[in-house]
Scaffold this motif. Sequence first.
Motif, PDB file in Angstrom:
ATOM      1  N   SER B 140     -85.573   6.009   5.260  1.00 60.55           N
ATOM      2  CA  SER B 140     -84.366   6.830   5.240  1.00 60.55           C
ATOM      3  C   SER B 140     -84.299   7.687   6.498  1.00 60.55           C
ATOM      4  O   SER B 140     -83.256   7.807   7.143  1.00 60.55           O
ATOM      5  CB  SER B 140     -84.374   7.699   3.982  1.00 60.55           C
ATOM      6  OG  SER B 140     -83.363   8.643   4.056  1.00 60.55           O
ATOM      7  N   ALA B 141     -85.457   8.280   6.859  1.00 57.72           N
ATOM      8  CA  ALA B 141     -85.497   9.114   8.056  1.00 57.72           C
ATOM      9  C   ALA B 141     -85.175   8.280   9.284  1.00 57.72           C
ATOM     10  O   ALA B 141     -84.448   8.717  10.186  1.00 57.72           O
ATOM     11  CB  ALA B 141     -86.874   9.757   8.190  1.00 57.72           C
ATOM     12  N   SER B 142     -85.707   7.049   9.300  1.00 60.53           N
ATOM     13  CA  SER B 142     -85.470   6.167  10.446  1.00 60.53           C
ATOM     14  C   SER B 142     -83.984   5.808  10.546  1.00 60.53           C
ATOM     15  O   SER B 142     -83.404   5.802  11.625  1.00 60.53           O
ATOM     16  CB  SER B 142     -86.312   4.908  10.285  1.00 60.53           C
ATOM     17  OG  SER B 142     -86.016   4.014  11.312  1.00 60.53           O
ATOM     18  N   ARG B 143     -83.369   5.540   9.362  1.00 59.65           N
ATOM     19  CA  ARG B 143     -81.928   5.224   9.356  1.00 59.65           C
ATOM     20  C   ARG B 143     -81.123   6.396   9.881  1.00 59.65           C
ATOM     21  O   ARG B 143     -80.228   6.235  10.690  1.00 59.65           O
ATOM     22  CB  ARG B 143     -81.481   4.883   7.930  1.00 59.65           C
ATOM     23  CG  ARG B 143     -81.535   3.419   7.600  1.00 59.65           C
ATOM     24  CD  ARG B 143     -80.706   3.123   6.365  1.00 59.65           C
ATOM     25  NE  ARG B 143     -81.065   3.940   5.235  1.00 59.65           N
ATOM     26  CZ  ARG B 143     -82.070   3.679   4.428  1.00 59.65           C
ATOM     27  NH1 ARG B 143     -82.813   2.616   4.637  1.00 59.65           N
ATOM     28  NH2 ARG B 143     -82.347   4.465   3.403  1.00 59.65           N
ATOM     29  N   GLU B 144     -81.501   7.594   9.393  1.00 59.94           N
ATOM     30  CA  GLU B 144     -80.768   8.784   9.832  1.00 59.94           C
ATOM     31  C   GLU B 144     -80.909   8.970  11.337  1.00 59.94           C
ATOM     32  O   GLU B 144     -79.963   9.330  12.025  1.00 59.94           O
ATOM     33  CB  GLU B 144     -81.287  10.016   9.094  1.00 59.94           C
ATOM     34  CG  GLU B 144     -80.775  10.093   7.666  1.00 59.94           C
ATOM     35  CD  GLU B 144     -81.463  11.171   6.872  1.00 59.94           C
ATOM     36  OE1 GLU B 144     -82.143  12.022   7.464  1.00 59.94           O
ATOM     37  OE2 GLU B 144     -81.337  11.149   5.631  1.00 59.94           O
ATOM     38  N   ARG B 145     -82.134   8.711  11.830  1.00 55.60           N
ATOM     39  CA  ARG B 145     -82.360   8.876  13.254  1.00 55.60           C
ATOM     40  C   ARG B 145     -81.525   7.864  14.040  1.00 55.60           C
ATOM     41  O   ARG B 145     -80.914   8.210  15.053  1.00 55.60           O
ATOM     42  CB  ARG B 145     -83.848   8.672  13.558  1.00 55.60           C
ATOM     43  CG  ARG B 145     -84.203   9.008  14.980  1.00 55.60           C
ATOM     44  CD  ARG B 145     -85.672   8.859  15.215  1.00 55.60           C
ATOM     45  NE  ARG B 145     -86.128   7.505  14.908  1.00 55.60           N
ATOM     46  CZ  ARG B 145     -87.351   7.077  15.141  1.00 55.60           C
ATOM     47  NH1 ARG B 145     -88.246   7.894  15.636  1.00 55.60           N
ATOM     48  NH2 ARG B 145     -87.699   5.853  14.842  1.00 55.60           N
ATOM     49  N   THR B 146     -81.463   6.626  13.539  1.00 59.90           N
ATOM     50  CA  THR B 146     -80.684   5.598  14.218  1.00 59.90           C
ATOM     51  C   THR B 146     -79.203   5.970  14.244  1.00 59.90           C
ATOM     52  O   THR B 146     -78.535   5.853  15.269  1.00 59.90           O
ATOM     53  CB  THR B 146     -80.857   4.244  13.493  1.00 59.90           C
ATOM     54  OG1 THR B 146     -82.250   3.953  13.451  1.00 59.90           O
ATOM     55  CG2 THR B 146     -80.138   3.138  14.212  1.00 59.90           C
ATOM     56  N   GLU B 147     -78.726   6.444  13.079  1.00 58.58           N
ATOM     57  CA  GLU B 147     -77.311   6.838  13.029  1.00 58.58           C
ATOM     58  C   GLU B 147     -77.046   8.005  13.972  1.00 58.58           C
ATOM     59  O   GLU B 147     -76.032   8.063  14.653  1.00 58.58           O
ATOM     60  CB  GLU B 147     -76.940   7.220  11.594  1.00 58.58           C
ATOM     61  CG  GLU B 147     -76.764   6.003  10.699  1.00 58.58           C
ATOM     62  CD  GLU B 147     -76.716   6.365   9.233  1.00 58.58           C
ATOM     63  OE1 GLU B 147     -76.558   7.561   8.914  1.00 58.58           O
ATOM     64  OE2 GLU B 147     -76.860   5.443   8.400  1.00 58.58           O
ATOM     65  N   PHE B 148     -77.999   8.942  13.982  1.00 57.82           N
ATOM     66  CA  PHE B 148     -77.854  10.093  14.857  1.00 57.82           C
ATOM     67  C   PHE B 148     -77.796   9.636  16.315  1.00 57.82           C
ATOM     68  O   PHE B 148     -76.948  10.070  17.090  1.00 57.82           O
ATOM     69  CB  PHE B 148     -79.022  11.061  14.637  1.00 57.82           C
ATOM     70  CG  PHE B 148     -79.033  12.223  15.582  1.00 57.82           C
ATOM     71  CD1 PHE B 148     -78.142  13.268  15.429  1.00 57.82           C
ATOM     72  CD2 PHE B 148     -79.936  12.269  16.636  1.00 57.82           C
ATOM     73  CE1 PHE B 148     -78.147  14.334  16.309  1.00 57.82           C
ATOM     74  CE2 PHE B 148     -79.948  13.330  17.509  1.00 57.82           C
ATOM     75  CZ  PHE B 148     -79.046  14.371  17.352  1.00 57.82           C
ATOM     76  N   LYS B 151     -74.496   8.080  17.085  1.00 56.23           N
ATOM     77  CA  LYS B 151     -73.412   9.063  17.223  1.00 56.23           C
ATOM     78  C   LYS B 151     -73.524   9.811  18.548  1.00 56.23           C
ATOM     79  O   LYS B 151     -72.544   9.987  19.271  1.00 56.23           O
ATOM     80  CB  LYS B 151     -73.460  10.050  16.059  1.00 56.23           C
ATOM     81  CG  LYS B 151     -72.850   9.494  14.788  1.00 56.23           C
ATOM     82  CD  LYS B 151     -72.951  10.469  13.667  1.00 56.23           C
ATOM     83  CE  LYS B 151     -72.485   9.787  12.364  1.00 56.23           C
ATOM     84  NZ  LYS B 151     -72.926  10.497  11.192  1.00 56.23           N
ATOM     85  N   SER B 208     -84.808  -0.330  13.395  1.00 56.82           N
ATOM     86  CA  SER B 208     -84.084  -0.474  12.132  1.00 56.82           C
ATOM     87  C   SER B 208     -83.813  -1.941  11.807  1.00 56.82           C
ATOM     88  O   SER B 208     -83.207  -2.246  10.788  1.00 56.82           O
ATOM     89  CB  SER B 208     -82.766   0.298  12.204  1.00 56.82           C
ATOM     90  OG  SER B 208     -81.977  -0.240  13.239  1.00 56.82           O
TER      91      SER B 208
END
Lengths: 165, 632
Positions: B140-148, B151, B208
Amino acid sequence: MQKKILLVGDFGVGKSSLVERYVNDRFSEEYKSTIGVVIQKKSVEIDGEMLNLLIWDVAGSREIAEVPESYYLGCSGILYIFDLSRPETWAGLRQRLATVCGKSKIEQGSNRLMVIANKSDLCDENNLKHVLSEVEVQVDVVTSAKSSLNVDEAFMELSRRILAG
Amino acid sequence: MTDKIDLSSLISAKPIVVVEFDAEGRVRDRFGGFLTSRFLADSSIFDQCDFMFGVADTMSVGEELRLEGVHYQDDHASYILDVKVRCHSLRQFTMLIEDQTDLYQIINQVGQQRNEADIYHHRLARQNEQLTLLKQAAESASRERTEFLAKVSHEIRTPLNALLGFARMLDDTGLNRKQQRHLDHIHTAGGALSGLLNDLLDLSKMESGKYHIEAAPIVLSEVIENAAMLCKSKADEKALNLEWHTDPNIPGRLLGDSLRISQVILNLLTNAIKFTDEGTVTLRADCGDLSPVSVAVHFSVVDTGRGIPHEQQSQIFERFSQTQLADSTELGGVGLGLAIVRQLVEAMGGEISVKSEPGNGAQFDVLLPLKRLAETEDDTAERQNLAQNAKVDQRAATANSLADYNILIAEDSALNQQYVREILSPLGANLYIVESGRAAIQGLMSEPVDLILMDVHMPEMNGDEAIKKIRSDLLFPLRDIPIIVFTGKASESEQAALLDLGANQTLAKPYSPKVLLDAIARHKEKSVVERLMIDRLESDDISQDMIAIFKSEVPTYLRDLLIALFNQQEKQFVFHAHKMQSAMWVMELMDFYELLARLENEPLEFSERLEICGELCQGVEKLLSPDTEGND
C-alpha cells in the motif's frame, strides 16, 4: 478444612507452572506436558481459618470436553487458564466456560470459576489491553508464573470465594 | 471376601493393587499386586488416598468410576496410575489401582511433541498473518508512493516542458555569449531534471510492476541508429567520436520491445559520454547464438573514459550507487540509471555485465535473447531499405513543410499553446487552438482538420473523454482524424488507456520540437501511405493513379462537405457536393453520385441533408475498408 480445586485450559498455557510456582515457588522454562492429572496440596490461612487445598492440575486439551468428567467430582472451585501470547487459547472462551460449568456442576456466572490470563511476561502493555479487549469474558486475574505476578493472589482469591460461597 | 480372592488371583502378576478404604479416605485393607509391582508395600498411598477426596462423597452404592492418569509421588518415586473405584456402601470402597507409569511416559512423549508442534504451527500461522499484514502495508505504501511520484511528476513536467521549450526557442534569437552561456546552463539543468523525473518514474513503475515488455516486430539497426543519433550531439559537445555498428548477420525480422531496448542503449551511451573526456564511445550490436527461432544479440558500449574502480564495479548496478562515487558531485546524477537498465535487461530475459580498468575506459555488455520472425528472401534488402528510409524519414521530418496542413490544438495552458504555436507556425501549418475537449469536438465540425494535438487535463471536458466521443459519436471521416495526446504522467497504463480510447500516439511532456515534428510527420505520411495501400478499388478501366488520388482525396472532400453542413454554409456545401459528384462519376460510383446530386440540387432541410451525408459517409467508409470485397 479441605477443598478441591481444578486448573483447566488449553495445553501449554502454564497450568502446571502456576501450580509449581504457587506450591513450591519454582519455575522452569522447560515445557513438560501433563498427562492425566497431577494433584498437589497447599495449606493456606484465610481470615484465621486454615484451608487445605487439593489442587488438581489437569492435562491441557484443545477441546475442553475431552477432560474426563470424573476429574471434576467434588471440586469447589476452578481456575480456567489461557495464554496471553496465543490467541487460539482464548478463542471461543464463553463456550468453553459453559462446558466446564456443565461438567463441574458449578453454576454459570459463579465467582468460583475464575478466568486467569497467564504469561503476562510475554505481553507488553499495549498488547495486553488489546488482548483483554478481545477476550469474550471478564478476566479475573492477569498472572505470570515466570515472574510470580499475581500467582498467590489468584489462588487466594479463589480460596476466599470458596469459603464465602 | 470372595471378591478379594477373585481379584487376588487376577492381579497376581500385574502391577495392580486393591485397597479398601472408607469415605474419609482411610485405608481399611489392602492386598494384591504391590508385591510384584514397583509399589512399595508401605507406600503412603494406602494410608491416605487424597485423590479420593470429594470423589467418594459423590458416589452411590454399587457405582463405579474411573480416574485415569492420576499422578502420585511418594518419598521414593513417582507413579502414574489408572484408578477404578467401586462403592460398596457409604463407608466402604474398593479401589483397583493399575500402575501405568511406563505407558503414560510413552504417551506423554508423543503428546508433548504433538503439543509443541501444535504451538509451533499456531505461532507460524500467526507470524504468517503478521507478515501478510506487513506485506499489504508495504504494498500500500509503495502504491501511494508511486501515485505520489506520478502526481508530482505531472505537476513538475508541465511547467518544465514550457521552460525547456522556450529555452530552445531562445537559442535562435541572437544571444550574446554571456546570455548563451546562461541559456546553456538552463538547458543542462532542465535536461538533468527531466532525466531524473524519468528515472524516478521508471523506477516506481518497476517497483509497482506497472510496466510490461512488449514483443513487436523491430528493426534492430534502426533502434541502434536512432539511439546513436540522439546521443550524437552530446558527444559532439565534448568532441568525442561516437561510432556505432550493427552486425549484418543479425536477422532483420525480430520480435522485441524497441522502446526498452532503446532505453537501455541510451542509458549506457549517455553514461559513457558523461564519463569520457576524450576519445571514442562505440556502440555495437553483434550476432551471437543463432537458431531458427531466436538470436542472442550482444550489445556493447565501449568508452575510453576514466573507467570504474574495481571495488565499485560489483555495486554499479545497485540503486543510488553513483552517489558513492567520488566524482558524482562533479558529474551529477543519483545513480538510478544503471539500476533501471539492469532491471530492464533482466525483464527482457537478458544479462548485463561491466568490465573496466581504471583510467582505461569501460565496457558494458548486454546479452539479449530476441525471437525471430519468419525470414523472407528479401529480408536483407528490406532491412537495408528500412534503415535507409529511416534516415530519409528523419531528415524529411525535420525539413518537412506543414504548409496547408490543418492542426487542431486542444490545450488549456497558454504557455504550452505558445510553445506549440512557435514550433508549428513557421512551418506553415494552419493552427486552430481551443482550450477544452468540448471545444475540440465543435472545432472538428466547423474547421477542416488533418490532425489533432490533444492535452489530457482540460476544463469542461478532458482529452480522454473528447477522444472517446470523437471516435464513437462523429461520422467518418471526422472520427478517423489522427490524434496525438500530450500526457504529463506518461505512465504505461495511462498511455495504454488513451491508445485504447482511440488516440494514435502519446507524447510525454516535456517533448522537444523534433519529437513533436517527428510525430506529426509520421501521421501525415502514414495517412497517405495507408490510403495508397488500399487496393479495394482496382479496376481494368480505371488507372491505378486515379484510384490512388481518389482514395487520398475523397475523405477530405467528405470532411469539407460535413463542415459546410454543420456551419450551414450554403454556398460551400453546394460547392463541395458538386466537387464530389465529379469524383464519383469518374470512378463510376453512381449511387454516391445520385446522393450528391440530390444534395446539390434539391431544396432539402438540414435533417434531410444530414441523413444523406450519413449514408454517404457510411458508404465511402465501407468502400475504403480493406475488408470490403468487390467494386461498387
